[in-house]
Scaffold this active site. Structure first.
Site, PDB file in Angstrom:
ATOM      1  N   ASP A   7       0.858  -1.189   0.000  1.00  0.00           N
ATOM      2  CA  ASP A   7       0.000   0.000   0.000  1.00  0.00           C
ATOM      3  C   ASP A   7       0.890   1.234   0.000  1.00  0.00           C
ATOM      4  O   ASP A   7       2.071   1.172   0.366  1.00  0.00           O
ATOM      5  CB  ASP A   7      -0.915   0.005   1.233  1.00  0.00           C
ATOM      6  CG  ASP A   7      -1.879   1.183   1.211  1.00  0.00           C
ATOM      7  OD1 ASP A   7      -2.261   1.629   0.108  1.00  0.00           O
ATOM      8  OD2 ASP A   7      -2.235   1.695   2.296  1.00  0.00           O
ATOM      9  N   SER A   8       0.280   2.361  -0.382  1.00  0.00           N
ATOM     10  CA  SER A   8       1.011   3.623  -0.328  1.00  0.00           C
ATOM     11  C   SER A   8       1.329   3.991   1.126  1.00  0.00           C
ATOM     12  O   SER A   8       2.238   4.770   1.373  1.00  0.00           O
ATOM     13  CB  SER A   8       0.170   4.727  -0.960  1.00  0.00           C
ATOM     14  OG  SER A   8      -1.110   4.739  -0.351  1.00  0.00           O
ATOM     15  N   CYS A  70      -3.644  -0.889  -2.554  1.00  0.00           N
ATOM     16  CA  CYS A  70      -3.905   0.522  -2.866  1.00  0.00           C
ATOM     17  C   CYS A  70      -4.731   0.648  -4.148  1.00  0.00           C
ATOM     18  O   CYS A  70      -4.299   0.226  -5.217  1.00  0.00           O
ATOM     19  CB  CYS A  70      -2.568   1.231  -3.028  1.00  0.00           C
ATOM     20  SG  CYS A  70      -2.702   2.963  -3.374  1.00  0.00           S
ATOM     21  N   GLU A 155      -5.940  10.005   8.870  1.00  0.00           N
ATOM     22  CA  GLU A 155      -4.539   9.910   9.304  1.00  0.00           C
ATOM     23  C   GLU A 155      -4.142  10.949  10.335  1.00  0.00           C
ATOM     24  O   GLU A 155      -3.123  10.825  10.983  1.00  0.00           O
ATOM     25  CB  GLU A 155      -3.623  10.022   8.090  1.00  0.00           C
ATOM     26  CG  GLU A 155      -3.828   8.822   7.211  1.00  0.00           C
ATOM     27  CD  GLU A 155      -2.600   8.445   6.449  1.00  0.00           C
ATOM     28  OE1 GLU A 155      -1.719   9.291   6.332  1.00  0.00           O
ATOM     29  OE2 GLU A 155      -2.552   7.298   5.985  1.00  0.00           O
ATOM     30  N   CYS A 185     -10.976   2.699  -1.533  1.00  0.00           N
ATOM     31  CA  CYS A 185      -9.714   3.225  -1.004  1.00  0.00           C
ATOM     32  C   CYS A 185      -9.369   2.413   0.235  1.00  0.00           C
ATOM     33  O   CYS A 185     -10.257   2.058   1.020  1.00  0.00           O
ATOM     34  CB  CYS A 185      -9.881   4.709  -0.654  1.00  0.00           C
ATOM     35  SG  CYS A 185      -8.472   5.407   0.220  1.00  0.00           S
ATOM     36  N   HIS A 187      -8.236   3.087   3.044  1.00  0.00           N
ATOM     37  CA  HIS A 187      -8.550   3.609   4.377  1.00  0.00           C
ATOM     38  C   HIS A 187     -10.036   3.537   4.739  1.00  0.00           C
ATOM     39  O   HIS A 187     -10.389   3.637   5.906  1.00  0.00           O
ATOM     40  CB  HIS A 187      -8.148   5.084   4.458  1.00  0.00           C
ATOM     41  CG  HIS A 187      -6.676   5.319   4.466  1.00  0.00           C
ATOM     42  ND1 HIS A 187      -5.852   4.888   3.461  1.00  0.00           N
ATOM     43  CD2 HIS A 187      -5.888   5.952   5.364  1.00  0.00           C
ATOM     44  CE1 HIS A 187      -4.606   5.264   3.738  1.00  0.00           C
ATOM     45  NE2 HIS A 187      -4.609   5.901   4.886  1.00  0.00           N
TER      46      HIS A 187
END
Ligand code: DGL
Length: 267
Positions: A7-8, A70, A155, A185, A187
């Site tokens: 993932d990023s 991602c 975040e 996404c 998140h």
């Protein structure tokens, strides 16, 4: 060999955790490119370059199968990585999987005809969900909303603003009578409860932490030439390209337990 989860940043930990729950014994290496996070506002060239390095890094760590958790990578770089990079590399026999097509297949299998998607700017503007759906079933309609503020709010402990921001992004989709909402996404599975309270109980939430482990299991069953090589000691190694106290806290919050994270530095 091992399963790589890329993932990023740290959002993909939700998928890694769920894979661990569904397939308890396989050895997993998680790599989050925190040094270059977020990918969602970057150019195609930058995302390709960062992802190629991350994939190569995971191959060097002995991963023979990599899930790019991602969505932004799945939207931008995945096809080039699968079709151009891999066949010309020394890792030809290894595999890289994305998350967009398996998620759409799940929506189709469940019979939805009006699908909503929320995702990063890059993912929505790339229209990867629209294009892949067109190939799978052109009769199904898709409505997409860019939700750029969600990742920074998640975040940076921005919980108090999430409801109003979510409402702003979701209302136009609700006006299109969507039957399900894809959380496009890494998140967003974190927001399931808040999203549920806005969209009500009639619209299904399709979250990749629930979909991807099941699809991975099916892939592994039908590809023993790959899955038989993955060792089964139930070990997970977590690596990020940049490590700070706040990433440590975020990882704990997302993974739900303390984890030991190594830092690779720039790769
Ligand atoms: N991992 C990204 C995604 O799933 C979100 C974070 C980012 O923008 O890098 O699209």
């Amino acid at each position: 060999m091992k399963l790589g989860v890329f993932d990023s940043g740290l959002g993909g930990l939700l998928i890694a955790k769920s894979i661990r729950e569904h397939i308890p014994d396989i050895d997993i290496i998680y790599f989050g490119d925190t040094l270059h996070l977020p990918y969602g506002n970057r150019s195609k060239e930058a995302i390709y370059e960062y992802s190629k390095r991350a994939i190569e890094f995971l191959f060097e760590q002995d991963c023979n199968l990599i899930i790019t958790a991602c969505n932004t990578v799945s939207a931008s770089a995945l096809r080039m990585l699968q079709q151009q990079y891999l066949p010309n590399s020394k890792y030809k026999e290894r595999r890289i999987l994305g998350v967009v097509v398996p998620t759409l297949e799940c929506a189709i299998d469940l019979g939805y005809k009006n699908i909503g998607v929320i995702a990063t700017n890059y993912t929505v503007n790339s229209n990867v969900y629209g294009e892949e759906l067109q190939k799978l079933d052109p009769k199904i309609r898709i409505f997409q909303a860019e939700s750029p503020l969600l990742v920074p709010l998640i975040e940076n402990d921005g919980g108090q603003w999430l409801s109003s921001v979510l409402e702003h992004y979701l209302m136009p989709l609700l006006n299109n009578n969507i039957e399900c909402l894809i959380l496009g996404c890494t998140h967003y599975p974190f927001l399931k409860e808040q999203i549920r309270s806005i969209i009500g109980s009639d619209i299904a939430i399709l979250a990749q932490d629930e979909i991807i482990p099941l699809k991975l299991k099916l892939y592994m069953e039908s590809h023993p030439e790959i899955s038989d090589k993955i060792t089964r000691n139930g070990e997970t190694k977590f690596i990020v390209s940049d490590f700070t106290k706040s990433y440590e806290n975020a990882a704990y919050k997302i993974y739900g337990q303390e984890i030991n994270i190594e830092e690779s530095g720039a790769i």
